[in-house]
Enzyme design. Sequence first.
Site, mmCIF file in Angstrom:
data_model
loop_
_atom_site.group_PDB
_atom_site.id
_atom_site.type_symbol
_atom_site.label_atom_id
_atom_site.label_comp_id
_atom_site.label_asym_id
_atom_site.label_seq_id
_atom_site.Cartn_x
_atom_site.Cartn_y
_atom_site.Cartn_z
ATOM 1 N N LYS A 1 0.837 -1.203 0.000
ATOM 2 C CA LYS A 1 0.000 0.000 0.000
ATOM 3 C C LYS A 1 0.876 1.260 0.000
ATOM 4 C CE LYS A 1 -3.923 -2.388 2.054
ATOM 5 N NZ LYS A 1 -4.742 -2.729 3.223
ATOM 6 N N GLN B 1 -5.088 -1.519 9.438
ATOM 7 C CA GLN B 1 -4.948 -2.845 8.831
ATOM 8 C C GLN B 1 -5.508 -3.917 9.758
ATOM 9 O OE1 GLN B 1 -3.942 -3.285 5.716
ATOM 10 N NE2 GLN B 1 -3.952 -5.504 5.724
ATOM 11 N N ASP C 1 -11.253 2.705 3.479
ATOM 12 C CA ASP C 1 -11.479 1.256 3.371
ATOM 13 C C ASP C 1 -12.952 0.956 3.090
ATOM 14 O OD1 ASP C 1 -9.426 -0.603 3.499
ATOM 15 O OD2 ASP C 1 -9.214 -0.451 5.682
HETATM 16 N N1 GUN Z 1 -6.867 -6.900 5.868
HETATM 17 C C1 GUN Z 1 -7.059 -7.615 4.730
HETATM 18 N N2 GUN Z 1 -7.627 -6.828 3.787
HETATM 19 C C2 GUN Z 1 -7.781 -5.610 4.332
HETATM 20 C C3 GUN Z 1 -8.296 -4.382 3.846
HETATM 21 O O1 GUN Z 1 -8.758 -4.243 2.720
HETATM 22 N N3 GUN Z 1 -8.268 -3.335 4.720
HETATM 23 C C4 GUN Z 1 -7.800 -3.451 5.973
HETATM 24 N N4 GUN Z 1 -7.827 -2.372 6.751
HETATM 25 N N5 GUN Z 1 -7.308 -4.589 6.456
HETATM 26 C C5 GUN Z 1 -7.306 -5.653 5.637
#
Ligand code: GUN
Length: 292
Positions: free
Chosen positions: A53, A97, A120
């Site tokens: 990311k 996350q 998100d």
């Molecule tokens: N863990 C796995 N996929 C995601 C996501 O799209 N966003 C977040 N915040 N955590 C994750």
Amino acid sequence: MYQLIDGKAISEKVKAEIAEEVKNIVATGKRAPHLAVIIVGHDGGSETYVAHKVKSCEQVGFKSTKITFEADVTEAELLAKIDELNNDEELDGFIVQLPLPKHISEQKVIEAIDYRKDVDGFHPVNVGRLSIGLPCYVCATPSGIIELIKRYQIPTVGKNCVVIGRSNIVGKPVASLMMQKGCDATVTVCHSRTKNLKEICLQADIIIAALGQPEFLTGDMVKNGAAVIDVGTTRVPSDKTKSGFRLSGDVKFDEVAPKCSFITPVPGGVGPMTIVSLLKNTLLAAKGEIYN
Ligand code: GUN
């Protein structure tokens, strides 16, 4: 012959489009879009995702901030940081996350994030707005799936779409999106208690497999000419890779692919699109296009 959906190539194309927009924004004297990512603990999978990311932010010219907490951080400390980020005017959006350590309530954390910065798309306000077709931040995986379907011009209007899996972050929202005006599919959502799954899948023009069980969807469950989207990314042990594991999709590719019109590979299908969706939401946040 099936067409392989190249999520990597499409993601690079969308990133280039975002980078161009960022250049234009910065040229007008505004600051670059800014995303923050909170990570708690040192889970290998989460660290890899977060590193991707951050790198993707760099690629498109965003500013990014990574905030790391040790796994023993208290819920109160994490909530205090979220409050600080909610009020940071130099920040367009942020994510926490997941998963989080057991002593922290994920739901409490998600609801503490200001929905206007929830890139998100996990906050109940965004989820609710999605379900009634209002502008909102759409969560990353469903948004990436729709982008692939649109870019490959896979027909959806009046088509039977079967979603396998009812998770809050994939199954439910992708079902919502597929049935919305514009996509206009007839959607069936299946899950672990569904009866006659094979018969239901055999009716599908589009199958979205998002249950997290390696190679669950087999050739006998798919009709000729169907489009198959594989959302699975389960780490399974492998002696062929340096890391000692490989990613397995929810689709038995070798059996299913010959029957398909379109199919996504794992890796390289849906996966690369999810980060792009996060970047798109952050750009929308910076432009104040959803909420201002
Ligand atoms: N863990 C796995 N996929 C995601 C996501 O799209 N966003 C977040 N915040 N955590 C994750």
